[in-house]
Design a protein around this motif. Sequence first.
Motif, PDB file in Angstrom:
ATOM      1  N   HIS A 191       0.662  -1.104  -0.045  1.00 44.74           N
ATOM      2  CA  HIS A 191      -0.112  -0.080  -0.086  1.00 44.74           C
ATOM      3  C   HIS A 191       0.705   1.146   0.090  1.00 44.74           C
ATOM      4  CE1 HIS A 191      -3.068   2.753   1.584  1.00 44.74           C
ATOM      5  NE2 HIS A 191      -3.681   2.214   0.813  1.00 44.74           N
ATOM      6  N   ARG A 192       1.751   1.146   0.856  1.00 37.74           N
ATOM      7  CA  ARG A 192       3.012   2.122   0.767  1.00 37.74           C
ATOM      8  C   ARG A 192       3.696   2.609  -0.513  1.00 37.74           C
ATOM      9  NH1 ARG A 192       3.823   0.528   6.237  1.00 37.74           N
ATOM     10  NH2 ARG A 192       5.803  -0.635   5.599  1.00 37.74           N
ATOM     11  N   VAL A 193       3.966   1.386  -1.245  1.00 35.49           N
ATOM     12  CA  VAL A 193       4.683   1.573  -2.296  1.00 35.49           C
ATOM     13  C   VAL A 193       3.788   2.135  -3.291  1.00 35.49           C
ATOM     14  CG1 VAL A 193       5.618   0.421  -4.128  1.00 35.49           C
ATOM     15  CG2 VAL A 193       6.478  -0.336  -1.975  1.00 35.49           C
ATOM     16  N   LEU A 194       2.487   1.698  -3.411  1.00 34.19           N
ATOM     17  CA  LEU A 194       1.381   2.218  -4.169  1.00 34.19           C
ATOM     18  C   LEU A 194       1.236   3.800  -3.973  1.00 34.19           C
ATOM     19  CD1 LEU A 194      -1.064  -0.684  -4.659  1.00 34.19           C
ATOM     20  CD2 LEU A 194       0.923  -0.163  -6.210  1.00 34.19           C
ATOM     21  N   GLN A 195       1.326   4.291  -2.980  1.00 26.06           N
ATOM     22  CA  GLN A 195       0.749   5.576  -2.407  1.00 26.06           C
ATOM     23  C   GLN A 195       2.207   6.532  -2.980  1.00 26.06           C
ATOM     24  OE1 GLN A 195       0.658   5.393   1.615  1.00 26.06           O
ATOM     25  NE2 GLN A 195      -1.769   6.560   1.581  1.00 26.06           N
ATOM     26  N   SER A 196       3.276   5.981  -2.961  1.00 29.63           N
ATOM     27  CA  SER A 196       4.573   6.745  -3.452  1.00 29.63           C
ATOM     28  C   SER A 196       4.807   6.887  -4.778  1.00 29.63           C
ATOM     29  CB  SER A 196       5.792   6.049  -2.613  1.00 29.63           C
ATOM     30  OG  SER A 196       5.666   5.727  -1.366  1.00 29.63           O
ATOM     31  N   TYR A 197       3.957   5.916  -5.696  1.00 35.89           N
ATOM     32  CA  TYR A 197       4.291   5.889  -7.059  1.00 35.89           C
ATOM     33  C   TYR A 197       3.058   6.319  -7.962  1.00 35.89           C
ATOM     34  CZ  TYR A 197       9.128   4.089  -5.993  1.00 35.89           C
ATOM     35  OH  TYR A 197      10.132   4.028  -5.868  1.00 35.89           O
ATOM     36  N   ILE A 198       1.901   5.895  -7.370  1.00 31.37           N
ATOM     37  CA  ILE A 198       0.770   6.165  -8.246  1.00 31.37           C
ATOM     38  C   ILE A 198      -0.262   7.111  -7.866  1.00 31.37           C
ATOM     39  CG2 ILE A 198      -1.286   4.726  -9.148  1.00 31.37           C
ATOM     40  CD1 ILE A 198       1.337   3.587  -9.681  1.00 31.37           C
ATOM     41  N   PRO A 199      -0.512   8.032  -8.718  1.00 34.33           N
ATOM     42  CA  PRO A 199      -1.598   9.056  -8.253  1.00 34.33           C
ATOM     43  C   PRO A 199      -2.839   8.460  -7.850  1.00 34.33           C
ATOM     44  CG  PRO A 199      -0.671   9.089 -10.662  1.00 34.33           C
ATOM     45  CD  PRO A 199      -0.225   8.005 -10.146  1.00 34.33           C
ATOM     46  N   GLY A 200      -3.391   9.367  -6.648  1.00 34.51           N
ATOM     47  CA  GLY A 200      -4.453   8.993  -5.989  1.00 34.51           C
ATOM     48  C   GLY A 200      -5.577   8.646  -6.500  1.00 34.51           C
ATOM     49  N   ASN A 201      -6.011   9.164  -7.774  1.00 32.70           N
ATOM     50  CA  ASN A 201      -7.097   9.108  -8.351  1.00 32.70           C
ATOM     51  C   ASN A 201      -7.329   7.776  -9.145  1.00 32.70           C
ATOM     52  OD1 ASN A 201      -5.092   9.922 -10.082  1.00 32.70           O
ATOM     53  ND2 ASN A 201      -6.594  10.297 -11.678  1.00 32.70           N
ATOM     54  N   LEU A 202      -5.818   7.282  -9.372  1.00 31.39           N
ATOM     55  CA  LEU A 202      -5.703   5.773 -10.202  1.00 31.39           C
ATOM     56  C   LEU A 202      -6.136   4.858  -8.967  1.00 31.39           C
ATOM     57  CD1 LEU A 202      -2.852   6.103 -12.895  1.00 31.39           C
ATOM     58  CD2 LEU A 202      -5.413   6.041 -13.190  1.00 31.39           C
ATOM     59  N   ARG A 203      -5.607   5.177  -7.969  1.00 32.46           N
ATOM     60  CA  ARG A 203      -5.581   4.074  -6.804  1.00 32.46           C
ATOM     61  C   ARG A 203      -7.260   3.959  -6.390  1.00 32.46           C
ATOM     62  NH1 ARG A 203      -3.123   6.384  -2.639  1.00 32.46           N
ATOM     63  NH2 ARG A 203      -1.778   8.086  -3.899  1.00 32.46           N
ATOM     64  N   THR A 204      -7.905   5.037  -6.656  1.00 34.98           N
ATOM     65  CA  THR A 204      -9.380   4.840  -5.875  1.00 34.98           C
ATOM     66  C   THR A 204     -10.452   5.059  -6.946  1.00 34.98           C
ATOM     67  OG1 THR A 204      -9.192   7.183  -5.863  1.00 34.98           O
ATOM     68  CG2 THR A 204      -8.640   6.285  -3.846  1.00 34.98           C
ATOM     69  N   GLU A 205     -10.086   4.921  -8.302  1.00 35.88           N
ATOM     70  CA  GLU A 205     -11.079   4.632  -9.131  1.00 35.88           C
ATOM     71  C   GLU A 205     -11.640   3.414  -9.796  1.00 35.88           C
ATOM     72  OE1 GLU A 205      -8.377   4.898 -13.436  1.00 35.88           O
ATOM     73  OE2 GLU A 205      -9.386   6.834 -12.554  1.00 35.88           O
ATOM     74  N   GLY A 206     -11.316   2.358  -8.945  1.00 28.02           N
ATOM     75  CA  GLY A 206     -11.985   1.232  -9.206  1.00 28.02           C
ATOM     76  C   GLY A 206     -11.207   0.285 -10.269  1.00 28.02           C
TER      77      GLY A 206
END
Length: 359
Positions: A191-206
């Motif tokens: 989860h921390r890795v994704l937070q550091s590399y992937i923009p928030g909208n891509l992580r939450t848009e399904g």
Amino acid sequence: MAASIGATLIRRKLREPVRVFCRYRYKKKWASSVVGAPAPRLALQFCDVTYGAQLGGLWPSVRAALLSEQKYGALINKFSSVEAVTRGLRSLNAADFLQKAPLTSGLTCYTFPRGDISRFPAARSGTLGLLDYYLLDASSLLPVLALDVQPDHRVLDLCAAPGGKTLALLMEDCRFLAANDASLSRCKRLHRVLQSYIPGNLRTEGRLRLTTLDGTDWPEDSIYDRVLVDAPCTTDRHSLLEEENNIFHRARTRERQSLPLLQSRLLLSGLRAVAPGGDVVYSTCTLSALQNECVVERVLGLAASEYGVHAEIQDLRGFREMFRQTFTFHLDTRLGELVLPQLSANHGPLYLCKIRRVR
Ligand SMILES: C[S@@+](CC[C@H](N)C(=O)[O-])C[C@H]1O[C@@H](n2cnc3c(N)ncnc32)[C@H](O)[C@@H]1O
């Protein structure tokens, strides 16, 4: 008779609920204080016997490489300021090893040339607050590349943490990515890795779903286009060099010995989760034939006889040719491909086998 009793036991064990070892449930310091031979020494004894027999005359050079510093690649974060980052890496004499590969991949990964043992500086955070690259063994991108993910694909990453390959899968375009790992603490890292590399909208848009499930008991059947089974293994490099969290520690003998069973169950789950016509890539970072081709061979037989899932191994020799300037491949692997660590190109070990479910 003995063979059929053996086969029945394996089938029964494959159906039993898997025992998730404590280390996959919560973080724990492994008892480096327990008396006895250091785990890396036990690992080296084991490797000398097993890989000496398996690799013959190749083992001494592979051994020397495994005991030396590993070579890293810098996987470029396509959500960062790519041009500035790649300019900086080129000035260090690193080059994108994927640039000349005739693949439709969205990945860019810089490595230093053969024989050059320079190290990359730590990744930096750019204007968007995202890190500009992720350091990993460049050979660990091969399973992701072999999956050949397309924009309309639904992809499952069954053993995803800490997330190097999940990141790579997100750099490729796909319709949906399910990332799973049985370990809660490792999922937090993911989860921390994704937070550091992937923009928030891509992580939450399904488009992305994270779960902490036991992959041997996967609840979805026949729905994915691609499945990555990057299985837990003896992680040879780590085992030979680090005392902490070492699977060759005596207290973990049973866990180590049951790895091929766990790997088989995970691969079986992967084959059941992929839709007919879809592909599974099985990968590990060990040289062990018992954990690599033997697992693949056994699971193909059981998937057909027990679940009516028929699958065929895909030829990756063309793929091997494509990357032979960067990695040293074992030319004698019975099934799949194996990257051998060598001092001139100290990547791997990395085993991969691509399997297509035909019905
Ligand atoms: C080789 S690591 C995966 C590395 C990851 N793919 C990456 O590129 O960063 C294997 C992972 O399998 C996970 N694992 C072990 N048993 C599992 C199970 N029964 N189901 C799902 N994941 C499991 C471990 O927690 C570990 O994170």
